[in-house]
Structures are given as C-alpha cells and as structure tokens.
Design a protein around this motif. Structure first.
Motif, short mmCIF file in Angstrom:
data_model
loop_
_atom_site.label_atom_id
_atom_site.label_comp_id
_atom_site.label_asym_id
_atom_site.label_seq_id
_atom_site.Cartn_x
_atom_site.Cartn_y
_atom_site.Cartn_z
N UNK A 295 -18.82 17.53 13.28
CA UNK A 295 -19.47 18.20 14.40
C UNK A 295 -18.95 17.75 15.75
N UNK A 296 -19.79 17.86 16.74
CA UNK A 296 -19.41 17.60 18.13
C UNK A 296 -19.31 16.10 18.39
N UNK A 297 -18.19 15.70 19.06
CA UNK A 297 -17.94 14.29 19.37
C UNK A 297 -18.03 14.10 20.89
N UNK A 298 -18.77 13.06 21.31
CA UNK A 298 -18.89 12.70 22.71
C UNK A 298 -18.02 11.48 22.97
N UNK A 299 -17.09 11.59 23.92
CA UNK A 299 -16.15 10.51 24.24
C UNK A 299 -16.55 9.90 25.58
N UNK A 300 -16.94 8.64 25.56
CA UNK A 300 -17.34 7.92 26.77
C UNK A 300 -16.16 7.11 27.28
N UNK A 301 -15.70 7.45 28.47
CA UNK A 301 -14.47 6.85 28.99
C UNK A 301 -13.32 7.79 28.69
N UNK A 302 -12.39 7.88 29.65
CA UNK A 302 -11.27 8.80 29.45
C UNK A 302 -9.96 8.08 29.74
N UNK A 303 -9.76 6.97 29.01
CA UNK A 303 -8.53 6.21 29.13
C UNK A 303 -7.55 6.55 28.02
N UNK A 309 -7.62 9.81 20.85
CA UNK A 309 -8.61 10.29 19.89
C UNK A 309 -8.93 11.76 20.12
N UNK A 310 -8.98 12.16 21.37
CA UNK A 310 -9.27 13.56 21.68
C UNK A 310 -8.17 14.48 21.15
N UNK A 311 -6.91 14.06 21.25
CA UNK A 311 -5.82 14.89 20.75
C UNK A 311 -5.95 15.13 19.25
N UNK A 312 -6.26 14.06 18.50
CA UNK A 312 -6.39 14.21 17.06
C UNK A 312 -7.59 15.08 16.69
N UNK A 313 -8.69 14.91 17.38
CA UNK A 313 -9.87 15.73 17.08
C UNK A 313 -9.63 17.19 17.42
N UNK A 326 -14.45 9.02 36.43
CA UNK A 326 -13.38 9.82 37.01
C UNK A 326 -12.77 10.71 35.93
N UNK A 327 -12.64 11.98 36.23
CA UNK A 327 -12.05 12.96 35.31
C UNK A 327 -10.83 13.59 35.95
N UNK A 328 -9.95 14.15 35.12
CA UNK A 328 -8.77 14.82 35.65
C UNK A 328 -8.84 16.31 35.35
N UNK A 329 -7.74 17.00 35.61
CA UNK A 329 -7.72 18.46 35.47
C UNK A 329 -7.77 18.92 34.01
N UNK A 330 -7.48 18.01 33.07
CA UNK A 330 -7.50 18.42 31.67
C UNK A 330 -8.91 18.58 31.13
N UNK A 331 -9.91 18.13 31.87
CA UNK A 331 -11.31 18.22 31.45
C UNK A 331 -11.98 19.38 32.18
N UNK A 332 -12.42 20.39 31.44
CA UNK A 332 -13.13 21.49 32.07
C UNK A 332 -14.60 21.13 32.23
N UNK A 333 -15.28 21.88 33.06
CA UNK A 333 -16.68 21.57 33.36
C UNK A 333 -17.58 21.77 32.15
N UNK A 334 -17.21 22.66 31.26
CA UNK A 334 -18.05 22.95 30.11
C UNK A 334 -18.08 21.79 29.13
N UNK A 335 -16.96 21.10 28.97
CA UNK A 335 -16.85 20.05 27.96
C UNK A 335 -16.67 18.67 28.58
#
Length: 562
Positions: A295-303, A309-313, A326-335
C-alpha cells in the motif's frame, strides 16, 4: 616483495638529533670529573701520595653520578678530593636531570611518536606471510569487515585518520593481531606504509565516510598497484562515475542496496530471506519471509536514503508520500508535505491512517526514533522502517517500535564480505531476481531441509590445477566421472553428503542456476555453494591431495574402507 622503505632509522635520527646537546653536556661533565680525579693527588694511610687511574676515576664517577655512594676508593680521600667529589655529584646529577627531561620531551613529541608508530606498523606489515586486505576507514563497516575477516583467518591491515579508532583496534577482542595505522587515508604515503604496494596485498577496501576520500583511495591503488582489486563505498550517485573511472572493482551504495532489498522483499519475499541468509554475517534460512506492504508508503526526510527507496517503490507502482522541511521540484503537492516529520501534527497531515508503511529516514537518529514513536501512536498497524546512522544507538533502535532498521555500515560490510568470500554470489542474486516467488520458495525450503538452523555461509570452488589438483587429475581420467555429488561427500567414508546446496555453476559463458548434483564437472568450472561452515571445510578439503579416496571411484572407495 615490494615494500616501503623502513622508517625506524628516521625515528632514531630524530632522537639523536634532539638529544645531541644533553648528551654533549653529559659527556663533558663526566670527562671533566674523571680528569679531575686523575689529576688531584691524595694521601694514603702511610702518608704517601697517590693518584687515581683512569679506570678508577671512571668507575667512581659512574656510581657517584647515581648518588649510590659506595665509599672512597681505593684510599680515603683528601679534603681536595672530597671537594671535587662534591662538585662532581651536583654536576652529574644536574646533567642527568637535564638529559632525562630532554629524553622525555622527545618521546612525547608528536612527530617522533608518529614516526615510531609508522615504523611499528611497517614492521608488522613486513612480517605478514599471507595475503591481507587493506581496510581504509575503521567505522561501522570497517569494524564489521575486520572482525569477520579475522575470524576467517584472513589477515587485515587498518588505516584510519582518527587516533581513537586506531587505538580501539588494540582493545578489540580480535582472534589475531591486526596492524592499525593512524594517518590520512587519502595520502598515498600512508597507503604505501600500510602495504598497498606489497605483493601480498589481496585487496583494498575504501570504507571511509567521504566519497571524495574513497575516490582518491581508488585512484591511488589503481596507479600504484594496478593488479589489486578495490572495493569502494559510495553515498552520492555522482561519485559512482568518478570511482568507476578511477578503477574501482566494486562500488557499494548502502542506500541503493537497502532499497533494492526492500523492493525484493515486496516482490519476492522468499528470495529476500535467501538474500539475507547469504549476505548477512549471522543469517540463517529459518527466518520467515516478511511480507512488506504494497500500500501507500510515507517517507519522512528526503535525502539520499529516501530518494533511493522512492525510486524502487515507484518502479513497483507503489504510491509514496514525502514529508520534509525542504522539498524540491520532484515532489508534487499531492504526494508531499513540507514540514517537520517529528511533529505529530505534521504526521497527521500525511494521513497515516490510510498508509501501510512509514520510513523514518532523516540523518538524525533522535529524529528517526521520535518519528517511529509518533507514527506507532497514530497507527498501530503501520509497518515502520527506521534509519540508524550511529552504531552506538543500536540498543535504542532495537527497543523502538520499528519493524526494520537500516544501518549503512551493516549493509556495506555485508556486501564487502559477500564479494570477498563468494564473488559469484553477485551473479547468482542477479539471475535469481528474474525468477518467480514459487522458485524462490522451493529453494528456501531446500536450504532449510539441508542446512537447517545453521548459519548460512557461501563460498566458491574453482576447479583449476593450482586450486584443485586432485580433482583435476581425476577429471582427466577417461574411465571415471567427477560429479558435484562426489565433491559434496563427507571425507569420513560414511558416504553422506555435507550440509550444502549448490547455487550456481559457471562454465565458460554458461551460467547454470541450481545445478544438479550428478552433473559431470570439467576443468575450469566454478561452483557457488552455500551451507554450514563445516560443509565448506569438507568440500574444500576434498579438492586437496589428501582427498584421493573421495575422488576415486566408488569401488575403490569401498575397497579402501574394507
């Protein structure tokens, strides 16, 4: 054998150069004192004049300088001689105090201590009579690799920039003496002193925490000893290309490796158990497959860790949600959600009630522990993955509600040991990933039936005349076949097979997964096996000249037993 020039003479040179003035003062004081006793006359008991010989004067001044006071020799002194003896006492004591203080000052000098330390390590490396691995960096990964290799009977030399880590090697309960050099691992002179150019150097392990330092180690090893393999740990993907261009034999990224294992556990749970048992230091095949949630995975921290891990999922088409300050352009507001993941209010905004798993992947252990506690309070059914950055916090993470803990040093050490112990294991695991869960479940059950609860070890057997002379001689005989089963037969004459499972047969360009035990072997074959430690010893022993009855025909073996 190519070794560095001895440095002990440099330490002696520094010692003599720093002590030249105190030694000169000491010599002058003794020379004047001895000369005075030979020149000043005395009166014996009969009233006749006498004078000390040079030997008598030197002997008297020698014990007088230590203030022992053995008496006046060879006759009682005159007042003039006693006055000279008194001056000699004070002069020699002051000279000795000055010389001893100068000696202690030199011994405490950092440059002198460094040179003597380098000399001791250099001599220890020269005394090694078997191949050794040069471990650069003695943190979590270096500690684990050193201990495992030492327990296997493999020699290791350590280089680390921090003196505290080098000193810790001496107090570690290692089964063998491990030379440890304190110095800059990016300095070519340091690596040469540690044995990089030694003919017995079997490999270089660049395990420091800096990608730039590891890259320079790879480059230095490739230029100074091109034949030696180099295993390199990397964090940034940008460093992979530089390390490969520098000549790294294997590049180990702990974040990518862990992410691949998570994806493997989701896609093929049984293969993940096999992977863990073959690559971890104390793994068994008896662990139950962990069914990680889809199901849905929540990732805390974006290092770097959570990105891998996000790429594999994402490849598995699993929905991910990112929380970070801090987030970058690869993260949309929905997710994604911008905020502190340690704040329970921020976690509630990520809708943890609908999530299946959460990853506490920041670079701070305390923050990751806070995230695991807050997430468990919000969702009791949540699968929790936590990142641990410091080995000393292991007990805290074990007590935390985390279901799976990731420690970079542990991942790197497991991969390094896998490459060293069984290079073919990489090929097997790559081929096994293409198989279905049913194939992996059948292999896992076979490993359980054969190996049981024993710790699973992996090893490679190479059928070449230098490594397996007896087996090659038997293979050349046209009247008999040497099969894998005969290599797996116990050497005690019972005819029973060892606790081992053949995983891969490498013959030329052919790669055969799970070869049958009755397959005839050929010279040049390489076989990857897994099993108990005793099975590894027996199988390798069967390749030696002492195992002729095992490799002979069955009739000859029965006749031998009779």
């Amino acid at each position: 054998m190519t070794v560095a020039a001895p440095r002990a003479r440099h330490g002696i040179f520094i010692l003599l150069r720093r002590l030249r003035v105190p030694l000169a003062v000491l010599i002058v004081v003794y020379a004047v004192a001895v000369a005075g006793f030979t020149l000043i006359p005395g009166i014996d008991a009969q009233g006749r004049p006498w004078a000390m010989s040079f030997l008598q004067a030197f002997y008297f001044v020698s014990f007088l300088g230590t203030t022992i006071g053995l008496g006046e020799i060879p006759h009682p002194f005159s007042d003039t001689q006693r006055l000279w003896a008194t001056a000699t006492i004070y002069g020699s004591v002051v000279a000795w105090l000055y010389s001893i203080s100068a000696l202690f000052s030199v011994l405490q000098d950092p440059s002198f201590r460094r040179i003597m330390h380098e000399s001791r390590v250099e001599r220890a490396v020269r005394r090694l009579q078997e191949p050794f691995y040069l471990v650069c960096g003695y943190d979590d990964a270096g500690i684990r690799v050193t201990r495992e290799l030492a327990e296997d009977g493999t020699s290791v030399v350590i280089v680390d920039v921090e003196s505290a880590r080098v000193d810790a090697v001496e107090v570690e309960d290692l089964p063998a003496v491990v030379p440890a050099l304190q110095g800059d691992t990016s300095d070519p002179k340091t690596l040469v002193l540690a044995g990089l150019t030694n003919d017995l150097c079997a490999g270089v392990l660049a395990l420091t925490g800096q990608d730039s330092t590891n890259t320079k180690i790879v480059l230095t090893a490739r230029l100074l000893n091109p034949a030696v393999p180099v295993l390199c740990a990397a964090r940034e993907h940008a460093a992979h290309a530089r390390m490969a261009a520098a000549g790294a034999t294997h590049i180990i990224n702990p974040y990518d490796t862990f992410a691949e294992r998570v994806a493997l556990s989701i896609r093929t749970p049984s293969l993940h158990v096999i992977y863990e048992s073959l690559t971890t230091q104390r793994g068994t095949a008896m662990n139950e497959p962990q069914g990680l949630p889809h199901g849905r995975w929540v990732l805390c921290g974006f290092g770097l860790f959570t990105r891998a891990l996000r790429r594999q999922l994402t490849r598995l088409q699993i929905e991910t949600f990112v929380i970070d300050v801090e987030l970058d352009d690869t993260c949309d507001e929905k997710n994604s959600l911008q905020g502190d993941p340690t704040d329970p209010a921020v976690l509630r905004g990520a809708d943890l009630e609908s999530a299946s798993a959460i990853v506490a992947g920041t670079a701070v252990d305390i923050d990751n522990l806070a995230i695991t506690l807050a997430a468990r309070a919000l969702n009791k059914r949540l699968y929790i993955v936590a990142r641990q950055t410091q080995r000393r916090n292991g007990s805290i993470f074990r007590a935390s509600p985390a279901n799976l803990v990731m420690l970079s040093g542990y991942i790197v050490a497991a991969e390094v040991l896998r490459v060293i112990r069984a290079p073919q294991l990489t090929t097997f695991l790559r081929r096994a990933r293409d198989e279905e869960e049913a194939w992996a479940a059948a292999l896992l059950q076979r490993m359980r039936n054969v190996i049981g609860a024993e710790i699973v070890e992996s090893w490679s057997i190479e059928l070449t005349p230098d490594r397996a002379p007896t087996a090659c001689v038997a293979i050349d005989r046209p009247q008999e076949d040497v099969t894998l089963q005969r290599l797996m037969t116990r050497a005690d004459g019972s005819g029973e097979l060892v606790q081992a499972v053949p995983l891969l047969l490498h013959r030329g360009q052919e790669r055969l997964l799970l070869p049958a035990t009755d397959v005839p072997l050929q010279i040049g074959d390489r076989i990857l096996c897994c099993g108990s430690a005793r099975a590894r010893v027996v199988m390798r022993g069967n390749l030696s000249a002492h195992a002729l009855p095992i490799l002979a025909s069955h009739e000859q073996a029965r006749a031998t037993r009779t």
